[in-house]
Design an enzyme around this catalytic site. Structure first.
Site, mmCIF file in Angstrom:
data_model
loop_
_atom_site.group_PDB
_atom_site.id
_atom_site.type_symbol
_atom_site.label_atom_id
_atom_site.label_comp_id
_atom_site.label_asym_id
_atom_site.label_seq_id
_atom_site.Cartn_x
_atom_site.Cartn_y
_atom_site.Cartn_z
ATOM 1 N N GLU A 1 3.661 4.208 22.864
ATOM 2 C CA GLU A 1 2.256 4.360 23.324
ATOM 3 C C GLU A 1 1.230 4.512 22.767
ATOM 4 O O GLU A 1 1.637 4.155 21.173
ATOM 5 C CB GLU A 1 1.941 5.905 24.272
ATOM 6 C CG GLU A 1 2.568 6.870 23.668
ATOM 7 C CD GLU A 1 2.685 7.933 24.463
ATOM 8 O OE1 GLU A 1 3.036 7.828 26.015
ATOM 9 O OE2 GLU A 1 2.478 8.986 24.069
ATOM 10 N N HIS B 1 -0.203 12.148 26.787
ATOM 11 C CA HIS B 1 0.420 12.740 25.585
ATOM 12 C C HIS B 1 -0.458 13.395 24.681
ATOM 13 O O HIS B 1 -1.033 12.428 24.231
ATOM 14 C CB HIS B 1 1.846 11.862 25.645
ATOM 15 C CG HIS B 1 2.562 12.005 26.242
ATOM 16 N ND1 HIS B 1 3.145 11.041 26.672
ATOM 17 C CD2 HIS B 1 3.170 12.683 27.456
ATOM 18 C CE1 HIS B 1 4.759 10.868 26.989
ATOM 19 N NE2 HIS B 1 4.205 12.226 28.169
#
Length: 290
Positions: A208, A246
């Site tokens: 990511e 996150h």
């Protein structure tokens, strides 16, 4: 043997008596995992569904022969719980807990590195599963089957999606490493293990935005991985400077963008999908053409 888990792995649950610990212990047991004990010093001598609860990790290991600990310990106490597991020299500690301060994670990871006896997976992760063999964490066991794909992912939900989309082909092991800025086990650690695993033929790597873990993984793949790798990088539409889900997923300028990571991976021969489903299709084509 797949990686890090086998049919004979014996699991402890630190925090087994809490609501999350109890719920996921039952799910692990239902999936066939051998959960042999729990740890809670205030509940020592009791049991959860017949699984004995011990005061310490070392006592639990001595009594049960456990070699894996799964931690459902609240963030303020997670550091001490991991240190206790490391002191007991348990080979694998899977830290599910979300919201652990980064300083605490850095501290217990370095502590484990110095001790040299415990691999940490997580924190803020779903754990790992070798379908049909063992399940250590919160990954659903009924969404896929055993097969010959290895999966490493920063994202729990994308782990599940990839496992489900490729369920007819199946996985040797799927590892959710977590998306915090500091994690114990990295993409590179998993790539190394899958490369050495005779039961893994190909690898899916899900990253990511934020940081440079995927670029470093690309460099490792170029020099060390001969098995085919298919990748996906979450966050192509993420706005610059925003934290996306996150704690580690922050883009600053051109550093850490999905496009930059995609380019780095493709430069070393990794096929990168623009969506999870396209990534699954690329792996399906690869596996069916072998």
């Amino acid at each position: 043997m797949a990686i890090w888990l086998t049919e004979t792995s014996k699991i402890l649950v630190q925090g087994i008596t809490g609501s999350e610990g109890t719920k996921h212990t039952r799910r692990m047991v239902a999936s066939g995992a051998q959960v042999v004990g729990g740890v809670n010093p205030r509940k020592a001598g009791t049991d959860v569904d017949g699984i004995p609860v011990y005061a310490t990790v070392s006592e639990a290991m001595k009594e049960t022969g456990a070699d894996v600990s799964v931690l459902f310990v609240p963030p303020p106490f997670a550091k001490d719980a991991v240190v206790e597991a490391v002191d007991a020299q348990i080979p694998l500690a899977v830290v599910i807990t979300e919201g652990i301060p980064v300083h605490d994670t850095a501290s217990f990871f370095q502590y484990a590195e110095n001790a040299g006896s415990t691999r940490i997976i997580g924190p803020n992760c779903p754990g790992l599963i070798s379908p049909g063999k063992c399940n250590a964490g919160i990954i659903p066991a009924d969404i896929t089957q055993a097969g010959r794909i290895g999966l490493v992912s920063k994202s729990g939900t994308l782990t599940y999606q990839m496992m489900y989309e490729l369920r007819d082909i199946g996985f040797s092991t799927a590892v959710g490493i977590g998306g915090d800025p500091v994690v114990g086990t990295t993409h590179i650690d998993c790539l190394e293990a899958f490369q050495a695993d005779d039961e893994t033929d190909a690898i899916v790597m899900i990253g990511e935005i934020g940081g440079d873990a995927e670029e470093r993984a690309a460099a490792y793949i170029e020099d060390n991985v001969t098995k085919p790798v298919v990748g996906y990088v979450a966050g192509f539409t993420a706005p610059e400077g925003k934290t996306m889900g996150h704690a580690g997923a922050i883009v600053s300028g051109s550093s850490g963008t999905a496009a930059a990571k995609k380019a780095a991976l493709e430069a070393v021969g990794v096929k990168v999908g623009k969506t999870p489903s396209e990534t699954a299709r690329l792996m399906r084509e690869l596996m069916t053409s072998r």
